[in-house]
Design a protein around this motif. Structure first.
Motif, short mmCIF file in Angstrom:
data_model
loop_
_atom_site.label_atom_id
_atom_site.label_comp_id
_atom_site.label_asym_id
_atom_site.label_seq_id
_atom_site.Cartn_x
_atom_site.Cartn_y
_atom_site.Cartn_z
N GLN A 1 6.67 3.34 16.95
CA GLN A 1 5.70 4.43 17.10
C GLN A 1 5.37 5.09 15.77
O GLN A 1 4.22 5.46 15.50
CB GLN A 1 6.22 5.47 18.09
N VAL A 2 6.37 5.24 14.90
CA VAL A 2 6.13 5.81 13.57
C VAL A 2 5.18 4.91 12.78
O VAL A 2 4.25 5.39 12.11
CB VAL A 2 7.45 6.00 12.81
N VAL A 3 5.40 3.60 12.85
CA VAL A 3 4.51 2.65 12.16
C VAL A 3 3.09 2.77 12.70
O VAL A 3 2.11 2.77 11.94
CB VAL A 3 5.03 1.21 12.32
N LEU A 4 2.96 2.90 14.02
CA LEU A 4 1.63 3.03 14.62
C LEU A 4 0.96 4.34 14.21
O LEU A 4 -0.26 4.36 13.99
CB LEU A 4 1.74 2.95 16.14
N VAL A 5 1.72 5.40 14.08
CA VAL A 5 1.16 6.67 13.60
C VAL A 5 0.58 6.50 12.20
O VAL A 5 -0.54 6.94 11.91
CB VAL A 5 2.23 7.77 13.61
N LEU A 6 1.33 5.84 11.32
CA LEU A 6 0.87 5.63 9.94
C LEU A 6 -0.35 4.72 9.91
O LEU A 6 -1.28 4.93 9.12
CB LEU A 6 2.00 5.03 9.11
N PHE A 7 -0.36 3.70 10.76
CA PHE A 7 -1.50 2.78 10.82
C PHE A 7 -2.76 3.50 11.28
O PHE A 7 -3.84 3.31 10.71
CB PHE A 7 -1.18 1.62 11.75
N VAL A 8 -2.63 4.33 12.31
CA VAL A 8 -3.79 5.07 12.82
C VAL A 8 -4.27 6.09 11.78
O VAL A 8 -5.48 6.29 11.62
CB VAL A 8 -3.44 5.76 14.15
N LEU A 9 -3.35 6.70 11.06
CA LEU A 9 -3.74 7.63 9.99
C LEU A 9 -4.56 6.90 8.93
O LEU A 9 -5.60 7.40 8.47
CB LEU A 9 -2.50 8.25 9.35
N PHE A 10 -4.13 5.71 8.57
CA PHE A 10 -4.88 4.89 7.61
C PHE A 10 -6.28 4.57 8.15
O PHE A 10 -7.28 4.67 7.44
CB PHE A 10 -4.11 3.61 7.31
N ASP A 11 -6.33 4.17 9.43
CA ASP A 11 -7.61 3.86 10.05
C ASP A 11 -8.55 5.06 10.02
O ASP A 11 -9.74 4.93 9.69
CB ASP A 11 -7.41 3.43 11.51
N LEU A 12 -8.03 6.21 10.40
CA LEU A 12 -8.87 7.41 10.47
C LEU A 12 -9.47 7.78 9.12
O LEU A 12 -10.59 8.24 9.04
CB LEU A 12 -8.04 8.60 10.99
N VAL A 13 -8.67 7.56 8.07
CA VAL A 13 -9.15 7.94 6.73
C VAL A 13 -9.98 6.83 6.10
O VAL A 13 -11.18 7.00 5.84
CB VAL A 13 -7.96 8.29 5.81
N TYR A 14 -9.37 5.68 5.87
CA TYR A 14 -10.02 4.65 5.05
C TYR A 14 -11.14 3.92 5.79
O TYR A 14 -12.24 3.73 5.24
CB TYR A 14 -8.98 3.65 4.55
N LEU A 15 -10.88 3.49 7.01
CA LEU A 15 -11.90 2.72 7.73
C LEU A 15 -13.12 3.56 8.04
O LEU A 15 -14.26 3.06 8.01
CB LEU A 15 -11.30 2.12 9.01
N ARG A 16 -12.94 4.84 8.36
CA ARG A 16 -14.09 5.72 8.56
C ARG A 16 -14.84 5.92 7.25
O ARG A 16 -16.06 6.02 7.23
CB ARG A 16 -13.65 7.08 9.12
N TYR A 17 -14.09 5.97 6.16
CA TYR A 17 -14.73 6.16 4.84
C TYR A 17 -15.62 4.97 4.48
O TYR A 17 -16.78 5.15 4.11
CB TYR A 17 -13.66 6.35 3.77
N ILE A 18 -15.09 3.77 4.64
CA ILE A 18 -15.90 2.61 4.25
C ILE A 18 -17.02 2.34 5.24
O ILE A 18 -18.01 1.69 4.91
CB ILE A 18 -15.02 1.33 4.11
N SER A 19 -16.89 2.86 6.48
CA SER A 19 -17.92 2.63 7.49
C SER A 19 -19.03 3.67 7.47
O SER A 19 -20.20 3.35 7.73
CB SER A 19 -17.29 2.60 8.89
N PHE A 20 -18.68 4.92 7.14
CA PHE A 20 -19.65 6.00 7.32
C PHE A 20 -19.93 6.82 6.07
O PHE A 20 -20.78 7.71 6.11
CB PHE A 20 -19.17 6.95 8.43
N ALA A 21 -19.21 6.56 4.98
CA ALA A 21 -19.42 7.39 3.78
C ALA A 21 -20.83 7.20 3.24
O ALA A 21 -21.35 6.08 3.17
CB ALA A 21 -18.39 7.03 2.72
N GLU A 22 -21.45 8.29 2.86
CA GLU A 22 -22.77 8.28 2.24
C GLU A 22 -22.62 8.42 0.73
O GLU A 22 -21.55 8.84 0.25
CB GLU A 22 -23.63 9.42 2.80
N PRO A 23 -23.64 8.06 -0.03
CA PRO A 23 -23.54 8.19 -1.49
C PRO A 23 -23.11 9.59 -1.91
O PRO A 23 -23.66 10.58 -1.43
CB PRO A 23 -24.97 7.88 -1.96
#
Length: 203
Positions: A87-109
Motif C-alpha cells: 500500500q505504501v508503494v501504491l501511495v507513492l506511485f499514485v503521488l507520482f501519477d498525480l504530479v508528473y503524468l498530469r504535468y506532461i498531459s495538461f501543462a500549458e506553455p
C-alpha cells in the motif's frame, strides 16, 4: 453492524458530502450565486447540493470497495506487514501519477512541474492527518490502510475531474474533491464507532 447503523452511515455521509461541496461551490463562485437575486442563489445552491450529493455517493461506493479489497488482500498475502508495504508503494506511485503524468498531459506553455505538485501534496498531507487520527482512535496497524484509502481511493474517485477539459480550473478541482474528502473522512472515522471495534479494529 445492523440495518439502522448502515442507514445512518449512508445518509449522514450523503448529507456531509453534499453540504460541504455546496458550501465550497458557493464560496468559490460568489459572483454567480449572489449576483442574480434570491431565486438564482436558491436554485444554484440546490444544483450544487445535488452535484455534491452524487459525488458523495461515489465516495460511499469507493469506501465499500476499499473494505472488500482490504479483506481480500489480507486473505491473499496472509501478512498485514506485507500488505501495508504494498500500500505504501501504491501511495507513492499514485503521488507520482498525480504530479508528473498530469504535468506532461495538461501543462500549458510557461507552467512548471511545481504548480502541479500543490494539490497532490496537500491531499497527501490531509490524508496523513486523517490516518493519524484513525490510528489514535484504533491501533497502529490502521495508519497505512487509512492513508491508502484517503489518498489512493480518493484519487481514483477524483479521476473524472482530473481528466476533463477543465482540469486546470482549480475551482472545479476543489468543488469535486471537497465532497470526496468530507465523505471519506466521515466514513473512515465513523465506522469503528458504529461497529464498536475501537482499538481492536485493524482495518
Amino acid at each position: 453492524m445492523n440495518t439502522r447503523k448502515l442507514v445512518y452511515l449512508f445518509f449522514s455521509t450523503l448529507l456531509i458530502g453534499a453540504s460541504s461541496g455546496a458550501v465550497i461551490g458557493v464560496l468559490l463562485d460568489t459572483d454567480t450565486y449572489f449576483g442574480g437575486g434570491f431565486l438564482n442563489f436558491f436554485f444554484g445552491l440546490l444544483w450544487m447540493f445535488g452535484v455534491s450529493a452524487a459525488i458523495s455517493l461515489v465516495a460511499q461506493m469507493g469506501y465499500f470497495a476499499y473494505l472488500t479489497l482490504q479483506r481480500l488482500a489480507l486473505g491473499l498475502f496472509k501478512s498485514v506487514t506485507l500488505w501495508n508495504r504494498i500500500q505504501v508503494v501504491l501511495v507513492l506511485f499514485v503521488l507520482f501519477d498525480l504530479v508528473y503524468l498530469r504535468y506532461i498531459s495538461f501543462a500549458e506553455p510557461g507552467e512548471t512541474l511545481a504548480g502541479f505538485m500543490v494539490m497532490p501534496l496537500l491531499l497527501l498531507a490531509y490524508s496523513a492527518v486523517v490516518a493519524f487520527w484513525k490510528r489514535r482512535e484504533t491501533n497502529k496497524e490502521t495508519f497505512v490502510p487509512a492513508l491508502f484509502f484517503m489518498f489512493v481511493v480518493t484519487t481514483i474517485e477524483w479521476v473524472p475531474a482530473l481528466t476533463v477539459d477543465v482540469v486546470n480550473d482549480t475551482k472545479w478541482l476543489w468543488i469535486y474533491v471537497t465532497p470526496l474528502l468530507a465523505a471519506n473522512t466521515w466514513q473512515l472515522l465513523l465506522l469503528h464507532r458504529l461497529t464498536g471495534d475501537g482499538r481492536k479494529n485493524a482495518s
